[in-house]
Scaffold this motif. Structure first.
Motif, PDB file in Angstrom:
ATOM      1  N   ILE A 126       9.981  11.280 -16.943  1.00 46.24           N
ATOM      2  CA  ILE A 126      10.111  12.630 -15.797  1.00 46.24           C
ATOM      3  C   ILE A 126       9.101  12.358 -14.777  1.00 46.24           C
ATOM      4  CG2 ILE A 126       9.665  14.817 -15.782  1.00 46.24           C
ATOM      5  CD1 ILE A 126      10.439  15.155 -18.654  1.00 46.24           C
ATOM      6  N   TYR A 127       7.811  11.566 -15.118  1.00 43.63           N
ATOM      7  CA  TYR A 127       6.811  11.292 -14.107  1.00 43.63           C
ATOM      8  C   TYR A 127       7.719  10.265 -13.140  1.00 43.63           C
ATOM      9  CZ  TYR A 127       3.050  13.765 -16.235  1.00 43.63           C
ATOM     10  OH  TYR A 127       2.225  14.806 -16.774  1.00 43.63           O
ATOM     11  N   GLY A 128       7.929   9.317 -14.074  1.00 43.25           N
ATOM     12  CA  GLY A 128       8.695   8.358 -13.070  1.00 43.25           C
ATOM     13  C   GLY A 128       9.661   8.411 -12.363  1.00 43.25           C
ATOM     14  N   ILE A 129      10.667   9.318 -12.537  1.00 41.51           N
ATOM     15  CA  ILE A 129      11.913   9.362 -11.901  1.00 41.51           C
ATOM     16  C   ILE A 129      11.380  10.444 -10.760  1.00 41.51           C
ATOM     17  CG2 ILE A 129      13.710  11.061 -11.973  1.00 41.51           C
ATOM     18  CD1 ILE A 129      14.385  10.296 -14.999  1.00 41.51           C
ATOM     19  N   LEU A 130      10.342  11.362 -11.004  1.00 39.75           N
ATOM     20  CA  LEU A 130      10.185  12.245  -9.886  1.00 39.75           C
ATOM     21  C   LEU A 130       9.243  11.371  -8.654  1.00 39.75           C
ATOM     22  CD1 LEU A 130       8.678  15.196 -11.537  1.00 39.75           C
ATOM     23  CD2 LEU A 130      10.432  15.259 -10.159  1.00 39.75           C
ATOM     24  N   MET A 131       8.604  10.141  -9.187  1.00 43.92           N
ATOM     25  CA  MET A 131       8.016   9.406  -8.239  1.00 43.92           C
ATOM     26  C   MET A 131       8.905   8.639  -7.366  1.00 43.92           C
ATOM     27  SD  MET A 131       4.629   7.745 -10.236  1.00 43.92           S
ATOM     28  CE  MET A 131       3.506   8.876 -11.116  1.00 43.92           C
ATOM     29  N   GLY A 132      10.071   8.207  -8.101  1.00 45.56           N
ATOM     30  CA  GLY A 132      11.185   7.439  -7.526  1.00 45.56           C
ATOM     31  C   GLY A 132      11.944   8.489  -6.389  1.00 45.56           C
ATOM     32  N   VAL A 133      12.112   9.651  -6.719  1.00 39.92           N
ATOM     33  CA  VAL A 133      12.564  10.571  -5.821  1.00 39.92           C
ATOM     34  C   VAL A 133      11.709  10.768  -4.461  1.00 39.92           C
ATOM     35  CG1 VAL A 133      13.327  12.919  -5.271  1.00 39.92           C
ATOM     36  CG2 VAL A 133      14.108  11.841  -7.642  1.00 39.92           C
ATOM     37  N   VAL A 134      10.444  10.906  -4.738  1.00 42.31           N
ATOM     38  CA  VAL A 134       9.673  11.246  -3.742  1.00 42.31           C
ATOM     39  C   VAL A 134       9.339   9.883  -2.942  1.00 42.31           C
ATOM     40  CG1 VAL A 134       6.929  11.690  -3.153  1.00 42.31           C
ATOM     41  CG2 VAL A 134       8.277  12.935  -4.995  1.00 42.31           C
ATOM     42  N   PHE A 135       9.014   8.651  -3.458  1.00 42.88           N
ATOM     43  CA  PHE A 135       8.604   7.792  -2.880  1.00 42.88           C
ATOM     44  C   PHE A 135       9.848   6.683  -2.227  1.00 42.88           C
ATOM     45  CE2 PHE A 135       4.916   8.637  -5.159  1.00 42.88           C
ATOM     46  CZ  PHE A 135       3.842   8.853  -4.101  1.00 42.88           C
ATOM     47  N   LEU A 136      10.639   6.867  -3.067  1.00 44.10           N
ATOM     48  CA  LEU A 136      11.823   5.619  -3.005  1.00 44.10           C
ATOM     49  C   LEU A 136      13.364   6.498  -2.410  1.00 44.10           C
ATOM     50  CD1 LEU A 136      11.265   3.101  -5.982  1.00 44.10           C
ATOM     51  CD2 LEU A 136      10.714   3.071  -3.618  1.00 44.10           C
ATOM     52  N   GLY A 137      13.318   7.706  -2.647  1.00 46.61           N
ATOM     53  CA  GLY A 137      14.568   8.533  -2.331  1.00 46.61           C
ATOM     54  C   GLY A 137      15.509   8.080  -3.209  1.00 46.61           C
ATOM     55  N   GLU A 138      15.365   7.865  -4.432  1.00 41.94           N
ATOM     56  CA  GLU A 138      16.431   7.755  -5.631  1.00 41.94           C
ATOM     57  C   GLU A 138      16.618   8.781  -6.340  1.00 41.94           C
ATOM     58  OE1 GLU A 138      15.645   3.032  -6.502  1.00 41.94           O
ATOM     59  OE2 GLU A 138      15.275   4.338  -7.845  1.00 41.94           O
ATOM     60  N   PHE A 139      17.607   9.690  -6.119  1.00 36.74           N
ATOM     61  CA  PHE A 139      18.109  10.834  -6.943  1.00 36.74           C
ATOM     62  C   PHE A 139      19.034  10.317  -8.091  1.00 36.74           C
ATOM     63  CE2 PHE A 139      16.877  12.197  -2.931  1.00 36.74           C
ATOM     64  CZ  PHE A 139      16.091  13.537  -3.248  1.00 36.74           C
ATOM     65  N   PRO A 140      18.781  10.445  -9.243  1.00 34.38           N
ATOM     66  CA  PRO A 140      19.823  10.093 -10.487  1.00 34.38           C
ATOM     67  C   PRO A 140      20.948  10.590 -10.472  1.00 34.38           C
ATOM     68  CG  PRO A 140      17.815  11.395 -11.114  1.00 34.38           C
ATOM     69  CD  PRO A 140      17.536  11.254  -9.747  1.00 34.38           C
ATOM     70  N   ALA A 141      21.947  10.158 -10.969  1.00 30.82           N
ATOM     71  CA  ALA A 141      23.420  10.648 -10.814  1.00 30.82           C
ATOM     72  C   ALA A 141      23.372  11.576 -11.997  1.00 30.82           C
ATOM     73  CB  ALA A 141      24.261   9.326 -11.044  1.00 30.82           C
ATOM     74  N   TRP A 142      24.474  12.204 -11.960  1.00 31.35           N
ATOM     75  CA  TRP A 142      24.739  13.269 -13.249  1.00 31.35           C
ATOM     76  C   TRP A 142      24.718  12.668 -14.556  1.00 31.35           C
ATOM     77  CZ3 TRP A 142      28.797  13.113 -16.597  1.00 31.35           C
ATOM     78  CH2 TRP A 142      29.919  12.444 -16.168  1.00 31.35           C
TER      79      TRP A 142
END
Length: 282
Positions: free
Chosen positions: A238-254
């Motif tokens: 969860i931490y990692g995915i949130l960092m990905g969204v904030v720093f890399l703009g990677e939003f996970p698919a459904w």
């Protein structure tokens, strides 16, 4: 507190693995080299005893270094081939893998409930990939991630008995040295101009994620089983995915979100079961 801080720091590996513009095996080599320097300096400062007296212990620790290196390289390949979300969620099958391996390796009691949790995790892994095909890059990434999870689980299980006998930083130092030794031939192929450009994030990865984060995680094995420690760190993706969204703009698919929810559900269920079982023992 040590375990939760370790989880937060280790979570930075997902973003850094995607961000650093080097092949995964080179990232791991330079990460390990710098981490050896940081941890050795810390051990000397704290005047830790660096000697491992028992030959059998040395063999196990060095073997764990090999497993740890395989875990890192395959994990970073999973990140490079997909996204922070898929990479981190696929390796997060390791708590359930741990629950199967720990009874076999440490001769503890196997619990039948883990079979149901394994089915739940496998269903979650299925949702991580839109197509089960070796032509699909995300499918290959998940295979790398699950392979990484297997070797990470095995390394953690084998290291647990050693943490009671030796300092966690010393154990990490030995494992990192074996990684550097095995991967050192890659130095002849490295583009040092490119390495210099990526030196700051590699140094962060070596110091914060590795030297501090993984050492704290290893030290937590003094107080928890390998299975329980892995389950308690379930917030890491969860931490990692949130960092990905904030720093890399990677939003996970459904489908990635659904798969992640299934995997983490299995982890949380096992966490509650572990807490309940420990209260009964008390």
């Amino acid at each position: 507190m040590e375990l939760n801080l370790a989880v937060l720091l280790i979570s930075t590996s997902g973003v850094l693995g995607r961000y650093i513009a080097l092949p995964p095996e080179q990232i791991i080599l330079f990460r390990a080299i710098l981490a050896v320097v940081f941890i050795y300096a810390f051990c000397r400062y704290k005047k830790f005893n660096l000697k491992i007296a028992d030959r059998q212990d040395i063999k196990v620790v060095l073997l764990c270094g090999v497993f740890f290196g395989i875990h890192w390289v395959t994990y970073f390949y999973a990140l490079k081939l997909s996204s922070v979300a898929i990479g981190m969620l696929s390796i997060y099958t390791y708590p359930v893998i741990t629950s199967f391996l720990e009874p076999l390796v440490l001769k503890t009691k196997f619990q039948k409930a883990h079979i149901a949790l394994a089915v739940l995790v496998l269903t979650g892994v299925y949702f991580l990939v839109p197509e089960v095909s070796f032509k699909n890059q995300h499918f290959i990434a998940v295979l790398f991630g699950v392979t990484s999870a297997f070797f990470y689980a095995l390394r953690n299980i084998l290291m647990k008995p050693k943490v009671a006998k030796y300092n966690g930083s010393v154990l990490m130092l030995y494992q990192l040295v074996i990684i550097v030794f095995i991967m050192s031939p890659l130095l002849f192929k490295a583009d040092f101009t490119l390495v210099k450009e990526q030196l700051l994030p590699i140094a962060f990865l070596a110091l914060v994620t590795t030297a501090i984060g993984h050492t704290l995680l290893l030290m937590s094995f003094k107080y928890f089983s390998a299975t329980t420690a892995s389950i308690m760190s379930s917030v890491q993706p969860i931490y990692g995915i949130l960092m990905g969204v904030v720093f890399l703009g990677e939003f996970p698919a459904w489908h990635t979100i659904i798969g992640g929810m299934l995997i983490l559900s299995a982890v949380f269920i096992e966490g509650f079961r572990s807490v309940k079982a420990s209260k009964k023992d008390l």
